[in-house]
Design an enzyme around this catalytic site. Structure first.
Site, PDB file in Angstrom:
ATOM      1  NE  ARG A  84       4.821  11.167   7.411  1.00  0.00           N
ATOM      2  CZ  ARG A  84       5.018  11.168   8.940  1.00  0.00           C
ATOM      3  NH1 ARG A  84       5.962  12.015   9.597  1.00  0.00           N
ATOM      4  NH2 ARG A  84       4.230  10.305   9.454  1.00  0.00           N
ATOM      5  NE  ARG A  94       6.839   7.471   9.471  1.00  0.00           N
ATOM      6  CZ  ARG A  94       6.556   6.653  10.619  1.00  0.00           C
ATOM      7  NH1 ARG A  94       6.805   7.474  11.730  1.00  0.00           N
ATOM      8  NH2 ARG A  94       5.694   5.666  10.933  1.00  0.00           N
ATOM      9  CG  ASP A  97       8.293  11.012  12.019  1.00  0.00           C
ATOM     10  OD1 ASP A  97       7.308  11.815  12.052  1.00  0.00           O
ATOM     11  OD2 ASP A  97       8.263  10.033  12.771  1.00  0.00           O
ATOM     12  CG  ASP A  99       7.947  13.053  15.816  1.00  0.00           C
ATOM     13  OD1 ASP A  99       7.044  13.669  15.441  1.00  0.00           O
ATOM     14  OD2 ASP A  99       8.351  11.864  15.634  1.00  0.00           O
TER      15      ASP A  99
END
Length: 171
Positions: A84, A94, A97, A99
Site C-alpha cells: 500500500r 489500493r 486497506d 481499518d
C-alpha cells in the site's frame, strides 16, 4: 498481563491480486496482532467516493493484547508490507486497506484514530461482512446493532458474495 480485547477489522483490496491480498493480510494480522476467531464472507463491491476498480471486502474478529494505537500501528505496517502506497490525494486504488471498525466497546477520538470508524453506518461494504460475523454487536455511539445499521444504511451499492473463502490461520 493485559487482557485481550475483541477487535473488529475491515479489509479491502481493489488492486492487484485482490483475494490473495486479503488472505495475506489475514495471515499477517494473525502473526503480528492477535488470534483471529472469525472471518466473514468476501464481497465484491464498487469503489465508493472515487472512480476506481471494484473492491473485495471482508471483516474479521480478533483478540489482541495490543492497545488501539498499537493495533493501528501494526495494521499500517502490514498495509505497507503488502504494497500500500498512501498519498495525499484522498481515495484511490489500493492493494490493501485495513481499518479498525470497533475496539471492544471503546470510543476513541484521536487525530489519527477514530473508533468506532466514523463512516461505518454509511458503508454497506463494511456493514454486510460485519453482519456475517457480529450481527448483534451494538455500536457504542449509535446504540444500534450491526443488523439494524445494515437495514437502515442508505448506501445502495450492489454487493455480491464471492464464492472463494478466506482461510482462518491456525495460531
Amino acid at each position: 498481563m493485559k487482557k485481550n480485547e475483541r477487535v473488529l477489522v475491515a479489509l479491502g483490496s481493489n488492486q492487484g491480486a485482490k483475494f490473495e491480498n486479503l488472505q495475506k493480510a489475514v495471515e499477517a494480522i494473525s502473526k503480528k496482532i492477535g488470534k483471529i476467531s472469525v472471518v466473514s464472507n468476501v464481497y465484491k463491491t464498487p469503489a465508493l467516493g472515487f472512480k476506481g476498480n471494484d473492491f473485495l471486502n471482508a471483516c474479521i474478529i480478533l483478540e489482541t493484547s495490543f492497545s488501539p494505537q498499537q493495533s493501528l500501528t501494526q495494521l499500517l505496517l502490514i498495509e505497507e508490507f503488502l504494497g500500500r502506497k498512501r498519498s495525499e490525494n484522498g481515495y484511490e486504488n489500493r492493494t490493501i486497506d485495513l481499518d479498525i471498525i470497533f475496539y471492544a466497546d471503546k470510543i476513541i477520538a484521536e487525530e489519527n484514530l477514530q473508533i468506532p470508524h466514523p463512516h461505518l453506518a454509511d458503508r454497506k461494504f463494511v456493514l454486510k461482512p460485519l453482519a456475517d460475523i457480529a450481527p448483534e454487536f451494538v455500536h457504542p455511539v449509535l446504540q444500534k446493532n450491526i443488523k439494524q445499521l445494515l437495514q437502515e444504511c442508505s448506501d445502495s451499492s450492489l454487493i455480491e458474495v464471492v464464492e472463494e473463502k478466506l482461510i482462518l490461520p491456525q495460531n
